[in-house]
Design an enzyme around this catalytic site. Structure first.
Site, PDB file in Angstrom:
ATOM      1  N   TYR A 145     127.907 -67.130  17.949  1.00 33.75           N
ATOM      2  CA  TYR A 145     129.268 -66.219  18.163  1.00 33.75           C
ATOM      3  C   TYR A 145     128.840 -65.657  19.786  1.00 33.75           C
ATOM      4  CZ  TYR A 145     131.842 -62.539  17.464  1.00 33.75           C
ATOM      5  OH  TYR A 145     133.304 -60.678  17.678  1.00 33.75           O
ATOM      6  N   ASP A 230     123.828 -62.745   9.113  1.00 32.92           N
ATOM      7  CA  ASP A 230     125.528 -62.741   8.665  1.00 32.92           C
ATOM      8  C   ASP A 230     126.214 -63.602   7.891  1.00 32.92           C
ATOM      9  OD1 ASP A 230     128.221 -62.553   9.641  1.00 32.92           O
ATOM     10  OD2 ASP A 230     127.385 -61.484  11.825  1.00 32.92           O
ATOM     11  N   ILE A 232     129.332 -63.665   7.090  1.00 31.66           N
ATOM     12  CA  ILE A 232     130.863 -63.231   6.691  1.00 31.66           C
ATOM     13  C   ILE A 232     131.576 -64.356   6.568  1.00 31.66           C
ATOM     14  CG2 ILE A 232     130.383 -60.893   8.647  1.00 31.66           C
ATOM     15  CD1 ILE A 232     132.062 -62.449  10.359  1.00 31.66           C
ATOM     16  N   LYS A 272     136.645 -62.826   6.877  1.00 32.24           N
ATOM     17  CA  LYS A 272     136.924 -64.045   7.314  1.00 32.24           C
ATOM     18  C   LYS A 272     137.847 -63.946   5.996  1.00 32.24           C
ATOM     19  CE  LYS A 272     135.789 -63.910  11.355  1.00 32.24           C
ATOM     20  NZ  LYS A 272     136.380 -63.661  11.990  1.00 32.24           N
TER      21      LYS A 272
END
Length: 469
Positions: A145, A230, A232, A272
């Site tokens: 990201y 992570d 998410i 998300k």
């Protein structure tokens, strides 16, 4: 400028990345079906807008939650007055239960080990402050990201070192890539404090294999460092293989009482899975009480409002709703992703087979004039300025191979997605590469495709429908 801090005048925020520049171009000329039909279509925003009707329907049926009432009585004053940074217990309980539900209740989470933050951005930065000193390093598998360059480094002074992953094995993490990244950091005199991964991956749209997760646990055990997972996008998995959380791996390996247990930390957010980025709800989950205590104190710089916590505690506690929402949302994501892949196929463009996320990792290497990142940027500029589609070039995600792009699909209607694919097909049909005719390009592309490139066929789609039933 001498009156200002170095932080103000430095250029380490990452705002000059093509990832953010594409957003700026979109904002200057946004597509609108009526007001600006020739504008730029935003395909660089990983936002889930496919299931807002489900959220709005729940709000209509539960007016007390939205109007801050309990059993018909206003609790506005209670929510408006000061709240400490520990968060509302009822919300923390609802959130950890929702996290467990997403993971098939294979793991459970203790609400006393969770820290609420203003989104995942704040969660990741807070963990950097807790786990590393300025000048220390975290290893990140590529591609990753683009916002991590800002979130992890800008204010903390932490360095990032890429774990180079390639298309030869679908960008999966290998032991050799991990070790090479570690040695690279050592050669730069950087102290490695941990590894950070996104699972499911942004930008790949894939879930990590259990083998990769085992590899990571072994690596951080051997090096005596941390692991941040992570997660998410954990609730966006719409196809097999199923999502496996690193917490599930630790549990299966009976590592609860080991030292590594306290060195694994999870980041989560509702941005998300529920499509609520504007609510700024993130969380850190850690089994290290010292990290939890420190992160809780730091969270006072980015709290989640009591009103937001109250509303979402009521929503997430409605198990009938959360089950229905996740089921319908998965089907909608799968349908929209299939439409994107089909549209790309018509333009003779392939992509990495994906099963999660709000985007696809699209292979446009055959459209480059040369195998260079300069050629990638040239193609990206044509797509943004001529085709008027904002997509994210792989170089902004630190991909080691030119020609890959992240293309989002969940932040638009089916009609807008269809228009975007029409534009892209027209563009591909109008260009030639290295003096090849378009037909020659298509033929060479078909020969180039390998088994890991996703190919949409009626049979495979029919099989998936049967599995859903």
């Amino acid at each position: 400028m001498g009156m200002l801090s170095r932080k103000v005048t430095c250029n380490s925020h990452g705002q000059d990345s093509s990832y953010f520049l594409g957003w700026q171009e979109y904002e200057n000329n946004p597509y609108d079906e009526v007001k600006n039909p020739q504008g730029i279509i935003q395909m660089g925003l990983a936002e889930n807008q496919l299931s807002f009707d489900l959220l709005e329907s729940w709000l209509a049926k539960n007016p007390d939650a939205a109007s801050f009432r309990r059993e018909g009585q206003s609790i506005f004053k209670e929510l408006a007055l000061f709240q400490d940074y520990h968060g509302l217990p009822v919300f923390k309980k609802a959130l950890v239960d929702f996290m467990a539900e997403i993971r098939g209740n294979k793991v459970t989470f203790d609400p006393n080990h969770i820290v609420l933050t203003a989104g995942a951005t704040s969660a990741n930065e807070t963990l950097m402050f807790c786990l590393a000193e300025q000048g220390d390093a975290f290893l990140l598998p590529t591609p990753y990201y683009p916002g991590f360059d800002r979130d992890l480094k800008w204010r903390t002074g932490v360095e990032t070192v890429p774990i180079q992953c390639t298309s030869s094995n679908r960008f999966q993490i290998t032991a050799s890539a991990l070790e090479e990244a570690y040695q690279q950091a050592q050669r730069k005199n950087l102290r490695v404090k941990g590894v950070l991964v996104t699972n499911p991956s942004n930008p790949l749209g894939t879930t990590m294999t259990r083998n990769e997760l085992d590899l990571l646990v072994n690596f951080i055990t051997d090096k005596e460092i941390h692991l941040i997972s992570d997660e998410i996008y954990s609730g966006t998995v719409f196809n097999s293989p199923a999502f496996v959380s690193v917490m599930e791996v630790l549990k299966d390996r009976k590592l609860e009482k080991s030292e590594v247990w306290e060195r694994v930390h999870t980041v989560y957010s509702l941005s998300k899975d529920l499509g609520l980025p504007g609510f700024r709800v993130g969380a850190i989950y850690s089994n290290d009480p010292i990290v939890v205590a420190a992160a809780t104190k730091m969270s006072s710089f980015g709290l989640v409002s009591s009103q937001t916590q109250y509303l979402l505690s009521a929503m997430l506690s409605d198990k009938k709703f959360t089950k229905e929402y996740m089921s319908k949302n998965h089907k909608r994501l799968q349908k929209q992703q299939s439409k994107l892949v089909a549209g790309l196929e018509k333009a003779d463009i392939g992509c990495l087979e994906s099963n999660a996320g709000l985007f696809c990792w699209v292979d446009m290497r055959h459209l480059l004039r040369s195998d260079t990142f300069e050629a990638e940027m040239e193609l990206w500029k044509r797509i943004v300025y001529d085709v008027k589609l904002n997509i994210s070039p792989g170089s902004s995600c630190h991909c080691s191979e030119p020609g890959w792009f992240r293309v989002c699909f969940a932040n638009m209607s089916e009609d807008t997605l269809k228009l975007a694919m029409q534009r892209l097909k027209s563009f591909v049909g109008s260009i030639t590469v290295n003096d090849q005719s378009h037909q020659e390009l298509k033929n060479s592309r078909r020969k180039f495709r390998t088994k890991w490139v996703f190919r949409l066929s009626f049979l495979s789609f029919h099989d998936r429908e049967q599995d859903e039933r």
